[in-house]
Design a protein around this motif. Structure first.
Motif, PDB file in Angstrom:
ATOM      1  N   LEU A 288      14.960 -31.033   3.468  1.00 38.17           N
ATOM      2  CA  LEU A 288      16.159 -30.786   4.269  1.00 38.17           C
ATOM      3  C   LEU A 288      15.730 -30.626   5.722  1.00 38.17           C
ATOM      4  O   LEU A 288      14.999 -29.695   6.077  1.00 38.17           O
ATOM      5  CB  LEU A 288      16.865 -29.522   3.779  1.00 38.17           C
ATOM      6  CG  LEU A 288      18.301 -29.306   4.277  1.00 38.17           C
ATOM      7  CD1 LEU A 288      19.226 -30.371   3.699  1.00 38.17           C
ATOM      8  CD2 LEU A 288      18.795 -27.914   3.880  1.00 38.17           C
TER       9      LEU A 288
ATOM     10  N   PHE B  65      26.022 -29.861   4.541  1.00 35.40           N
ATOM     11  CA  PHE B  65      25.197 -29.360   3.438  1.00 35.40           C
ATOM     12  C   PHE B  65      25.661 -29.907   2.090  1.00 35.40           C
ATOM     13  O   PHE B  65      24.858 -30.319   1.255  1.00 35.40           O
ATOM     14  CB  PHE B  65      25.197 -27.836   3.400  1.00 35.40           C
ATOM     15  CG  PHE B  65      24.428 -27.188   4.528  1.00 35.40           C
ATOM     16  CD1 PHE B  65      23.425 -27.878   5.195  1.00 35.40           C
ATOM     17  CD2 PHE B  65      24.708 -25.887   4.924  1.00 35.40           C
ATOM     18  CE1 PHE B  65      22.707 -27.284   6.227  1.00 35.40           C
ATOM     19  CE2 PHE B  65      23.995 -25.290   5.952  1.00 35.40           C
ATOM     20  CZ  PHE B  65      22.994 -25.981   6.608  1.00 35.40           C
TER      21      PHE B  65
ATOM     22  N   VAL C  28      13.184 -26.535   2.507  1.00 37.47           N
ATOM     23  CA  VAL C  28      14.084 -26.263   3.626  1.00 37.47           C
ATOM     24  C   VAL C  28      13.227 -26.049   4.868  1.00 37.47           C
ATOM     25  O   VAL C  28      12.512 -25.046   4.976  1.00 37.47           O
ATOM     26  CB  VAL C  28      14.951 -25.018   3.358  1.00 37.47           C
ATOM     27  CG1 VAL C  28      15.918 -24.772   4.521  1.00 37.47           C
ATOM     28  CG2 VAL C  28      15.722 -25.179   2.042  1.00 37.47           C
TER      29      VAL C  28
ATOM     30  N   PHE D 294      19.927 -23.928   9.946  1.00 41.06           N
ATOM     31  CA  PHE D 294      19.541 -23.645   8.568  1.00 41.06           C
ATOM     32  C   PHE D 294      19.341 -22.138   8.374  1.00 41.06           C
ATOM     33  O   PHE D 294      19.779 -21.563   7.387  1.00 41.06           O
ATOM     34  CB  PHE D 294      18.257 -24.380   8.203  1.00 41.06           C
ATOM     35  CG  PHE D 294      18.372 -25.883   8.214  1.00 41.06           C
ATOM     36  CD1 PHE D 294      19.589 -26.513   8.392  1.00 41.06           C
ATOM     37  CD2 PHE D 294      17.248 -26.679   8.052  1.00 41.06           C
ATOM     38  CE1 PHE D 294      19.696 -27.905   8.398  1.00 41.06           C
ATOM     39  CE2 PHE D 294      17.332 -28.049   8.050  1.00 41.06           C
ATOM     40  CZ  PHE D 294      18.555 -28.673   8.233  1.00 41.06           C
TER      41      PHE D 294
ATOM     42  N   ILE E  10      22.663 -22.451   1.610  1.00 38.73           N
ATOM     43  CA  ILE E  10      21.704 -23.455   1.137  1.00 38.73           C
ATOM     44  C   ILE E  10      21.123 -23.034  -0.206  1.00 38.73           C
ATOM     45  O   ILE E  10      20.991 -23.849  -1.135  1.00 38.73           O
ATOM     46  CB  ILE E  10      20.581 -23.655   2.170  1.00 38.73           C
ATOM     47  CG1 ILE E  10      21.155 -24.233   3.469  1.00 38.73           C
ATOM     48  CG2 ILE E  10      19.493 -24.581   1.622  1.00 38.73           C
ATOM     49  CD1 ILE E  10      20.156 -24.268   4.618  1.00 38.73           C
TER      50      ILE E  10
ATOM     51  N   SER F 136      13.450 -24.531  -5.018  1.00 41.89           N
ATOM     52  CA  SER F 136      13.538 -24.656  -3.562  1.00 41.89           C
ATOM     53  C   SER F 136      12.556 -23.713  -2.888  1.00 41.89           C
ATOM     54  O   SER F 136      12.202 -22.677  -3.437  1.00 41.89           O
ATOM     55  CB  SER F 136      14.962 -24.373  -3.070  1.00 41.89           C
ATOM     56  OG  SER F 136      15.357 -23.041  -3.386  1.00 41.89           O
TER      57      SER F 136
ATOM     58  N   GLY G 266      11.379 -22.287   1.251  1.00 40.85           N
ATOM     59  CA  GLY G 266      11.615 -22.262   2.692  1.00 40.85           C
ATOM     60  C   GLY G 266      10.875 -21.068   3.277  1.00 40.85           C
ATOM     61  O   GLY G 266       9.810 -20.693   2.783  1.00 40.85           O
TER      62      GLY G 266
ATOM     63  N   TYR H 270      14.418 -17.093   3.578  1.00 38.28           N
ATOM     64  CA  TYR H 270      15.196 -17.968   2.691  1.00 38.28           C
ATOM     65  C   TYR H 270      15.170 -17.426   1.265  1.00 38.28           C
ATOM     66  O   TYR H 270      16.208 -17.372   0.585  1.00 38.28           O
ATOM     67  CB  TYR H 270      14.634 -19.387   2.735  1.00 38.28           C
ATOM     68  CG  TYR H 270      15.261 -20.311   1.720  1.00 38.28           C
ATOM     69  CD1 TYR H 270      16.597 -20.698   1.833  1.00 38.28           C
ATOM     70  CD2 TYR H 270      14.524 -20.784   0.629  1.00 38.28           C
ATOM     71  CE1 TYR H 270      17.187 -21.529   0.888  1.00 38.28           C
ATOM     72  CE2 TYR H 270      15.100 -21.616  -0.311  1.00 38.28           C
ATOM     73  CZ  TYR H 270      16.431 -21.987  -0.179  1.00 38.28           C
ATOM     74  OH  TYR H 270      17.005 -22.801  -1.128  1.00 38.28           O
TER      75      TYR H 270
END
Length: 355
Positions: free
Chosen positions: A198, A235, A252, A258, A265, A276, A278, A282
């Motif tokens: 992303l 998104f 991410v 963001f 997200i 995921s 990040g 996050y």
């Protein structure tokens, strides 16, 4: 967690940062920042003595935000806390003027000009787009960068030890950091073969992040898919495209928009049953894995630079700092939601486990 230690053999030249020590004792152990004396030498350069601020003078600070005021509330409060620690009281000896681009980076130069019209003594910015905009508009007003991904790679400064003219602040190893996140994904999810990235195409920092991630993906047998999105309104479509491509996970990357929407997200990733990763913030907002610096501590640290400049120091005499602590956060609640079991050996590596 020491960043160099985690990187191991992947980037052995970064081990030199282990030698640095904390600047002060007021910050928590995992939040300390050390001065980088140069790109290759581990010598610490201390700033020149600053002149005391004139008694009765009211400091005026211009704060340029790339995202929204609501999405940046925690960062702003961390910065204000740092100023309070140094004796600044809003309405008494301090005025802060705020301008928010709300994700529309083309507005940044005009917002810098508006802040300058308020006769601010110092500009505080964050991120690559905001910092570039401030540099383009003024070469005289001191600029403090609260946080930026890679000040050297993005051309913000040509030297960390002696920053260009009117710019100083904090930066970190953004390209290596995002590449390392791929390795961590592979560790926790060995069967991963297809990963979405992303990324905001309007953010210049992507120009260095994507090639680094591509290079890191090859030996891990990971195929990358670039999911370009400029902000919250895109998104849903970005994650719909990930579903059509049958990706296994998503990274991410760094961007002001963001950061202001981490919870959204993380919710979309969990709904799609995607692993995921990040920043640490996050994972704290609901993402599966977080790995990175403590961003709030860097915003608080920005007050240190502001204080020295208000007392007469020149930005060019204040070396750009780099954090030496990077934290690994695992959200077990999210792991259960997406049906992923995380090995105990990986959990033991974490600085924080959210249950």
């Amino acid at each position: 967690m020491q960043f160099a230690a985690v990187l191991g053999l992947m980037w052995p030249d970064l081990n030199r940062y282990d030698a640095f020590r904390p600047l002060g004792t007021s910050m928590k152990r995992r939040e300390f920042i050390t001065l980088l004396g140069g790109a290759t030498a581990p010598a610490i350069l201390w700033p020149l003595p600053a002149r005391p601020q004139p008694a009765g003078k009211v400091a005026r600070i211009g704060f340029l935000g790339s995202a929204t005021a609501a999405g940046s509330a925690k960062s702003v409060e961390a910065f204000r806390a740092g100023l309070r620690d140094l004796g600044y009281v809003e309405g008494k000896n301090l005025v802060i003027e705020f301008k928010w681009a709300e994700g529309k980076y083309e507005r940044l130069p005009a917002l810098v000009a508006e802040l300058m019209s308020h006769k601010v003594d110092v500009l505080v910015v964050h991120g690559t787009p905001g910092t570039h905009a401030a540099k383009q508009v003024t070469r005289t007003i001191p600029i403090v960068v609260a946080i930026v991904g890679d000040a050297l790679a993005s051309g913000i400064v040509t030297s960390l030890a002696r920053p260009d003219a009117n710019v100083t602040g904090s930066t970190y190893f953004l390209t290596e950091l995002n590449a390392k996140r791929l390795e961590l994904l592979k560790d926790v999810f060995p069967s991963v073969t297809r990963v979405a990235v992303l990324s905001n195409p309007d953010n210049p920092v992507s120009e260095s992040i994507i090639p680094a991630m591509t290079a890191a993906a090859a030996p891990l047998k990971i195929e990358l898919e670039l999911a370009k999105t400029q902000g919250p309104t895109e998104f849903d479509s970005a994650f719909a495209a990930m579903a059509r491509s049958h990706v296994d996970a998503v990274v991410v990357t760094q961007d002001g928009e963001f950061a202001a929407s981490f919870k959204t997200i993380a919710t979309l990733a969990a709904r799609a049953k995607l692993a995921s990763i990040g920043s640490k913030e996050y994972a704290e907002a609901g993402g599966l894995i977080g790995y990175g610096v403590n961003l709030l501590s860097l915003y608080r640290r920005a007050a240190y630079f502001v204080d020295l400049i208000l007392k007469g120091a020149r930005p060019a005499d204040l070396p750009v700092e780099q954090p030496t602590k990077f934290e690994l956060v695992i959200n077990l609640k999210t792991a259960k939601t997406i049906g992923l079991t995380i090995a105990n050996s990986f959990l033991l590596r974490a600085d924080q486990v959210i249950e």
